[in-house]
Scaffold this motif. Structure first.
Motif, PDB file in Angstrom:
ATOM      1  N   GLU A   1      16.522  41.137  40.531  1.00 26.36           N
ATOM      2  CA  GLU A   1      15.450  42.083  40.848  1.00 26.36           C
ATOM      3  C   GLU A   1      15.598  42.573  42.284  1.00 26.36           C
ATOM      4  OE1 GLU A   1      12.674  43.509  39.909  1.00 26.36           O
ATOM      5  OE2 GLU A   1      11.318  43.427  41.625  1.00 26.36           O
ATOM      6  N   PRO A   2      15.518  43.871  42.570  1.00 27.59           N
ATOM      7  CA  PRO A   2      15.351  45.001  41.652  1.00 27.59           C
ATOM      8  C   PRO A   2      16.665  45.765  41.465  1.00 27.59           C
ATOM      9  CG  PRO A   2      14.732  45.694  43.856  1.00 27.59           C
ATOM     10  CD  PRO A   2      15.320  44.294  43.969  1.00 27.59           C
ATOM     11  N   THR A   3      17.762  45.043  41.252  1.00 28.95           N
ATOM     12  CA  THR A   3      19.092  45.637  41.268  1.00 28.95           C
ATOM     13  C   THR A   3      19.555  46.006  39.863  1.00 28.95           C
ATOM     14  OG1 THR A   3      20.146  43.452  41.206  1.00 28.95           O
ATOM     15  CG2 THR A   3      19.678  44.382  43.372  1.00 28.95           C
ATOM     16  N   TRP A   4      20.831  46.284  39.722  1.00 31.70           N
ATOM     17  CA  TRP A   4      21.474  46.476  38.420  1.00 31.70           C
ATOM     18  C   TRP A   4      22.925  46.064  38.583  1.00 31.70           C
ATOM     19  CZ3 TRP A   4      24.752  51.027  37.398  1.00 31.70           C
ATOM     20  CH2 TRP A   4      24.832  51.925  38.448  1.00 31.70           C
ATOM     21  N   SER A   5      23.752  46.260  37.580  1.00 33.91           N
ATOM     22  CA  SER A   5      25.107  45.725  37.617  1.00 33.91           C
ATOM     23  C   SER A   5      25.946  46.292  38.755  1.00 33.91           C
ATOM     24  CB  SER A   5      25.808  45.962  36.279  1.00 33.91           C
ATOM     25  OG  SER A   5      25.769  47.324  35.892  1.00 33.91           O
ATOM     26  N   TYR A   6      25.516  47.382  39.354  1.00 30.41           N
ATOM     27  CA  TYR A   6      26.187  47.927  40.540  1.00 30.41           C
ATOM     28  C   TYR A   6      26.317  46.865  41.635  1.00 30.41           C
ATOM     29  CZ  TYR A   6      27.157  51.219  44.381  1.00 30.41           C
ATOM     30  OH  TYR A   6      27.721  51.894  45.441  1.00 30.41           O
ATOM     31  N   LEU A   7      25.427  45.906  41.637  1.00 30.78           N
ATOM     32  CA  LEU A   7      25.438  44.829  42.620  1.00 30.78           C
ATOM     33  C   LEU A   7      26.774  44.094  42.633  1.00 30.78           C
ATOM     34  CD1 LEU A   7      23.637  43.046  44.577  1.00 30.78           C
ATOM     35  CD2 LEU A   7      23.114  41.656  42.560  1.00 30.78           C
ATOM     36  N   TYR A   8      27.468  44.035  41.502  1.00 31.18           N
ATOM     37  CA  TYR A   8      28.700  43.263  41.372  1.00 31.18           C
ATOM     38  C   TYR A   8      29.962  44.112  41.527  1.00 31.18           C
ATOM     39  CZ  TYR A   8      26.074  39.177  39.784  1.00 31.18           C
ATOM     40  OH  TYR A   8      25.234  38.092  39.719  1.00 31.18           O
ATOM     41  N   ARG A   9      29.828  45.348  42.023  1.00 26.61           N
ATOM     42  CA  ARG A   9      30.972  46.260  42.020  1.00 26.61           C
ATOM     43  C   ARG A   9      32.157  45.740  42.824  1.00 26.61           C
ATOM     44  NH1 ARG A   9      27.337  47.480  45.531  1.00 26.61           N
ATOM     45  NH2 ARG A   9      27.777  48.382  47.592  1.00 26.61           N
ATOM     46  N   HIS A  10      31.890  44.955  43.887  1.00 25.75           N
ATOM     47  CA  HIS A  10      32.981  44.436  44.713  1.00 25.75           C
ATOM     48  C   HIS A  10      33.545  43.121  44.172  1.00 25.75           C
ATOM     49  CE1 HIS A  10      32.341  47.572  47.582  1.00 25.75           C
ATOM     50  NE2 HIS A  10      31.152  47.136  47.956  1.00 25.75           N
ATOM     51  N   MET A  11      32.986  42.612  43.093  1.00 28.69           N
ATOM     52  CA  MET A  11      33.466  41.376  42.491  1.00 28.69           C
ATOM     53  C   MET A  11      34.163  41.599  41.156  1.00 28.69           C
ATOM     54  SD  MET A  11      30.163  38.923  43.309  1.00 28.69           S
ATOM     55  CE  MET A  11      30.820  37.579  42.325  1.00 28.69           C
ATOM     56  N   ILE A  12      33.830  42.672  40.464  1.00 34.49           N
ATOM     57  CA  ILE A  12      34.361  42.899  39.121  1.00 34.49           C
ATOM     58  C   ILE A  12      35.881  43.033  39.150  1.00 34.49           C
ATOM     59  CG2 ILE A  12      34.409  44.497  37.170  1.00 34.49           C
ATOM     60  CD1 ILE A  12      31.420  45.113  37.825  1.00 34.49           C
ATOM     61  N   GLY A  13      36.391  43.954  39.984  1.00 37.35           N
ATOM     62  CA  GLY A  13      37.834  44.166  40.050  1.00 37.35           C
ATOM     63  C   GLY A  13      38.610  42.924  40.447  1.00 37.35           C
ATOM     64  N   PRO A  14      38.234  42.243  41.542  1.00 39.84           N
ATOM     65  CA  PRO A  14      38.953  41.023  41.910  1.00 39.84           C
ATOM     66  C   PRO A  14      38.907  39.936  40.837  1.00 39.84           C
ATOM     67  CG  PRO A  14      37.739  41.848  43.791  1.00 39.84           C
ATOM     68  CD  PRO A  14      37.318  42.682  42.621  1.00 39.84           C
ATOM     69  N   ALA A  15      37.794  39.810  40.124  1.00 39.99           N
ATOM     70  CA  ALA A  15      37.719  38.811  39.064  1.00 39.99           C
ATOM     71  C   ALA A  15      38.634  39.183  37.896  1.00 39.99           C
ATOM     72  CB  ALA A  15      36.283  38.647  38.585  1.00 39.99           C
ATOM     73  N   VAL A  16      38.705  40.464  37.569  1.00 43.93           N
ATOM     74  CA  VAL A  16      39.635  40.920  36.535  1.00 43.93           C
ATOM     75  C   VAL A  16      41.072  40.651  36.978  1.00 43.93           C
ATOM     76  CG1 VAL A  16      40.541  42.959  35.344  1.00 43.93           C
ATOM     77  CG2 VAL A  16      38.075  42.611  35.533  1.00 43.93           C
ATOM     78  N   ASP A  17      41.373  40.958  38.232  1.00 40.38           N
ATOM     79  CA  ASP A  17      42.721  40.721  38.750  1.00 40.38           C
ATOM     80  C   ASP A  17      43.079  39.237  38.714  1.00 40.38           C
ATOM     81  OD1 ASP A  17      42.970  43.422  39.245  1.00 40.38           O
ATOM     82  OD2 ASP A  17      42.497  43.262  41.383  1.00 40.38           O
ATOM     83  N   ALA A  18      42.068  38.374  38.777  1.00 43.67           N
ATOM     84  CA  ALA A  18      42.305  36.936  38.720  1.00 43.67           C
ATOM     85  C   ALA A  18      42.475  36.432  37.288  1.00 43.67           C
ATOM     86  CB  ALA A  18      41.155  36.186  39.395  1.00 43.67           C
TER      87      ALA A  18
END
Length: 307
Positions: free
Chosen positions: A51-68
């Motif tokens: 609260e009060p965010t949305w999935s945009y909050l994770y934008r800097h984590m999504i790519g690195p986690a996929v790369d991992a």
């Protein structure tokens, strides 16, 4: 049911947001938006915002986690982001949010999941772990909890009153106030993007009142969830930040009480409440540590944190 669905053009050109939308219906036809990146056969990492965010909050984590090597799924809770927003506040409740996310998770048949959660993502995600422990292989928890009737901390009581009574509710500026770094104007606008009208903010306004502090209707459900977590022996890693006035020290409520926390390399991340903005690298490293520990548990005789 009257529903607000934010127009697609509001999400065009957001900074650091190249992800294609995915949708799935739950409940009475409510549409859940989610990011789904990485190989479908890879271990799923479920990133739950608060609260009060949305999935945009994770934008800097999504790519690195996929790369991992992970498959990353980041849904928007009902009432947030690109997900549907019922306009009647009576539609919302803590129990409803847990049920909607459970339906979404079961429809995708996700298994061997690492839960990554913060803020309300923790309140909802940990309930999912408690209800469906066999679907999860581990948890990385930051700046969140599973309250069960404790008194409201002063900082939270102030926030709860603000969300209810403030004549304006500037979501992007609220997020910026919860970080140590100053967000750029375009980032603040991206947090505002799903909420262009006063009515579209109904969930964001009402959520703080659902937190089960004090005499709250959800307290019995929380105690049942805790009874389950007290048997959860898979890797459970706490990575709270050093600069959050609301949740600082909250890791003590889990370390030792959740069996899977024993032996884990708990750590302190650097930043404010929205740690995904301040220390995404540290949070991704915590995910990797949970994955390594989960693989160790599968090895003969290994214990959480022993690898």
């Amino acid at each position: 049911m009257h529903i607000y669905r934010t127009a697609d053009h509001r999400f065009v050109g957001l900074p650091d947001w190249p992800f294609e939308p995915n949708y799935l219906d739950v409940g009475d036809g409510l549409r859940v938006h989610y990011v789904d990146e990485g190989e479908k056969g890879a271990r799923p990492v479920l990133m739950l915002h608060g609260e009060p965010t949305w999935s945009y909050l994770y934008r800097h984590m999504i790519g690195p986690a996929v790369d991992a090597g992970f498959r990353v799924l980041a849904p928007d809770l009902i009432g947030f982001g690109r997900s549907d927003k019922p306009l009647d506040h009576g539609v919302y409740s803590y129990a409803a949010q847990v049920a909607w996310m459970r339906q979404w998770l079961e429809a995708l048949d996700l298994r061997d999941i690492i839960l990554v959660c913060q803020d309300w993502g923790s309140l909802i995600g940990l309930r999912l772990v408690a209800e469906m422990p066999d679907r999860f292989c581990g948890v990385a928890l930051s700046n969140g909890g599973l309250p069960e009737g404790q008194p409201a901390p002063r900082a939270f009581a102030i926030w709860r009153a603000f969300s209810r009574f403030s004549p304006v509710f500037p979501i992007g500026r609220i997020v910026n106030a919860g970080t140590k770094r100053d967000l750029e104007a375009a980032e603040i606008a991206a947090y505002d993007a799903p909420f262009p009208t006063r009515a579209s903010k109904v969930a964001a306004r009402v959520f703080p009142s659902f937190v089960p502090l004090g005499d709250n209707v959800a307290v019995p459900d929380q105690k049942r969830a805790w009874a389950s977590l007290e048997r959860f022996d898979k890797p459970f890693l706490c990575c709270f930040s050093d600069g959050d006035p609301i949740t600082r020290g909250g890791d003590a409520l889990f370390r030792g009480r959740v069996p899977g926390s024993e032996g884990m390399a708990h750590r302190t991340l650097s930043g404010g409440h929205f740690i995904q903005e301040d220390d995404p690298e540290g949070f991704v490293a915590a995910i990797a540590a949970v994955a390594v520990a989960a693989d160790g548990v599968r090895s003969a005789g290994a214990a959480p944190g022993s690898v």
